[in-house]
Design a protein around this motif. Structure first.
Motif, PDB file in Angstrom:
ATOM      1  N   ARG A 315      44.021  36.020  40.484  1.00  0.00           N
ATOM      2  CA  ARG A 315      42.901  36.681  40.048  1.00  0.00           C
ATOM      3  C   ARG A 315      43.241  38.529  41.271  1.00  0.00           C
ATOM      4  O   ARG A 315      43.713  39.306  40.606  1.00  0.00           O
ATOM      5  N   GLN A 316      43.750  38.505  42.432  1.00  0.00           N
ATOM      6  CA  GLN A 316      43.978  39.844  42.894  1.00  0.00           C
ATOM      7  C   GLN A 316      45.507  39.930  42.311  1.00  0.00           C
ATOM      8  O   GLN A 316      45.988  40.970  42.993  1.00  0.00           O
ATOM      9  N   LEU A 317      46.410  38.671  42.367  1.00  0.00           N
ATOM     10  CA  LEU A 317      47.715  38.726  42.299  1.00  0.00           C
ATOM     11  C   LEU A 317      48.033  39.787  40.409  1.00  0.00           C
ATOM     12  O   LEU A 317      48.104  40.743  40.640  1.00  0.00           O
ATOM     13  N   ASN A 318      46.591  39.566  39.397  1.00  0.00           N
ATOM     14  CA  ASN A 318      46.857  40.025  38.219  1.00  0.00           C
ATOM     15  C   ASN A 318      45.943  41.376  37.945  1.00  0.00           C
ATOM     16  O   ASN A 318      46.522  41.969  37.425  1.00  0.00           O
ATOM     17  N   GLN A 319      45.477  41.434  39.554  1.00  0.00           N
ATOM     18  CA  GLN A 319      44.821  43.182  38.479  1.00  0.00           C
ATOM     19  C   GLN A 319      45.137  43.294  40.076  1.00  0.00           C
ATOM     20  O   GLN A 319      45.463  45.337  39.709  1.00  0.00           O
ATOM     21  N   THR A 320      46.444  43.504  40.859  1.00  0.00           N
ATOM     22  CA  THR A 320      46.739  44.911  41.786  1.00  0.00           C
ATOM     23  C   THR A 320      48.356  44.495  41.832  1.00  0.00           C
ATOM     24  O   THR A 320      48.589  45.410  42.517  1.00  0.00           O
ATOM     25  N   GLY A 321      48.756  42.822  41.603  1.00  0.00           N
ATOM     26  CA  GLY A 321      50.422  42.675  40.928  1.00  0.00           C
ATOM     27  C   GLY A 321      50.787  42.768  43.240  1.00  0.00           C
ATOM     28  O   GLY A 321      51.712  42.251  44.104  1.00  0.00           O
ATOM     29  N   PHE A 322      48.889  42.365  44.071  1.00  0.00           N
ATOM     30  CA  PHE A 322      49.447  41.740  45.310  1.00  0.00           C
ATOM     31  C   PHE A 322      48.889  40.595  45.319  1.00  0.00           C
ATOM     32  O   PHE A 322      47.704  40.173  44.590  1.00  0.00           O
TER      33      PHE A 322
END
Length: 434
Positions: A315-322
């Motif tokens: 979810r961090q990846l999907n929301q922030t790109g990181f």
């Protein structure tokens, strides 16, 4: 008669300071026209609000503004296939030499070979330089002249070689008077290239003495957000690797320094073994009978596996790109070993989502977690996604931030039992590796 010029082609080096190829162009005999090509072979595969395209575009516009305001010049922006753009450039300009910096990925090597061939037919030089790494290609080899395939010996050889050189910095600002004096070089907008502005800004990096000194004690805890965010800036060259290495060495922090060497190790591997972009470094691992369940892959992508630390990372990846590096290892291991989904599926998803996506590091790290790469984790090393919480997020700060629903009735049950998944993974891997 048209004025003879040199061209500098910006690519993975979007900065106006300490840029090797740009410096070499500027100290040459002829005025320099800087260019950048929005490569449709790359752009056509990306989401139309891709954060990296926004970042590249805004960086270039800032560079153009500086050159226009301070030096009466600019950067010419083009869109299309690089070979087609250069065919037009050689027709419209009298060019002596095209300068650029090395790129090491398989696509880039093929592209540059085509450009060099075209330019040669027009008696135009094509000069390329080392800029995005300290050591490249055959700079670091074993005593028998073969490439290293294990990180630690490579790292030791890298450090030994580093002690024998003096880092050169390239004073671009002192040479900018040789730019072509033309503020009307072609420009583009984001919409011109078919993109819209991303709502995921790429953050500035932070590499100060405190971060470097505390790096070893803080880097494994995702809730602390104490990583440098340097990845995208190294990827697109908005920062000089020479300056970053110099800073790491000055602070005498081996851990931070060695993370930068990992980056060069994976570039070294991709250069010497370009087939690893799509094939396992250890060929027998391509015999693994992956389950490749598309429904399960979708749940992994969406962060709905029922394992909170895995889901937090996705979810961090999907929301922030990181995504925090420690969590990247866990989500990668979960995909390959708990779900038995081909590492290439995960690699492709990360390639689409990560702001700091770099083929060499992404492929290298995915093959590491799958067990099929150089210096890889053994296949029987299978992270327990529950006990990892106790080790790296025992206060649940990271999980609470990204999976606030993890204690609610709506949160999914674990999609696979850890013990059963582990046994299945060991069985399937053993069958393939016999």
């Amino acid at each position: 008669m048209k004025e003879t010029i040199n061209i500098f082609w910006f690519r993975r080096d979007l900065r106006l300071d300490d840029n090797h190829g740009f410096y070499e162009a500027l100290i040459g005999k002829y005025p320099v026209m800087p260019i950048f090509i929005f490569d449709t072979d790359i752009l056509d595969k990306l989401p139309k609000n891709d954060a990296r395209v926004t970042f590249i575009f805004e960086t270039l516009q800032n560079m153009r503004h500086i050159l226009e305001e301070e030096h009466g010049s600019s950067i010419a922006l083009y869109q299309g296939k690089p070979l087609d753009i250069f065919k037009k450039l050689v027709e419209s300009h009298t060019i002596n030499t095209v300068y650029t910096n090395h790129d090491y990925e398989p696509y880039a090597k093929n592209r540059d070979a085509q450009i060099a061939s075209l330019l040669q037919t027009h008696q135009i030089n094509f000069n390329t330089f080392k800029d995005q790494v300290i050591f490249e290609k055959d700079d670091i080899l074993k005593s028998d002249a073969t490439p290293y395939v294990v990180y630690t010996p490579y790292m030791k050889a890298w450090k030994a070689r580093f002690k024998t050189i003096s880092l050169q910095h390239y004073n671009v600002s002192a040479c900018l008077s040789t730019l072509v004096k033309n503020t009307h070089l072609p420009n583009l907008t984001l919409s011109d290239i078919g993109f819209s502005r991303s709502n995921q800004p790429i953050k500035d990096y932070k590499v100060d003495a405190s971060l470097i000194q505390n790096y070893e004690t803080t880097r494994n805890f995702p809730a602390q957000d104490s990583t440098s965010k340097l990845g995208p800036h190294l990827r697109f060259g908005t920062v000089s690797i020479r300056k970053m290495i110099q800073k790491a060495v000055a602070e005498k922090n081996e851990t931070f320094w060695q993370e930068l060497i990992w980056r060069e190790f994976f570039m070294h591997i991709l250069w010497h073994f370009p087939q690893t972009a799509t094939q396992s470094f250890k060929p027998k691992y391509d015999r693994i009978d992956w389950r490749n369940n598309e429904t399960e892959f979708k749940r992994w992508c969406e962060g709905k596996t029922g394992y909170p630390l895995v889901d937090a990372g996705m979810r961090q990846l999907n929301q922030t790109g990181f995504m925090h590096n420690r969590v990247r290892m866990l989500v990668g291991s979960f995909l390959c070993k708990h779900l038995l989904i081909d590492w290439r599926w995960g690699e492709a998803y990360f390639a689409e989502k990560l702001h700091d996506y770099d083929m060499a590091s992404n492929v290298g790290n995915w093959q590491w977690v799958a067990g099929c790469g150089v210096d890889a984790a053994p296949y029987f090393r299978i992270f327990n996604p529950t006990t990892q919480i106790e080790k790296f997020d025992k206060n649940l700060r990271y999980i609470n931030q990204w999976v606030p629903d993890f204690q609610e009735l709506t949160y999914p049950a674990p999609m696979v039992d850890h013990s059963l998944a582990r046994e299945r993974c060991l069985r399937v891997y053993k069958e393939a590796l016999q």
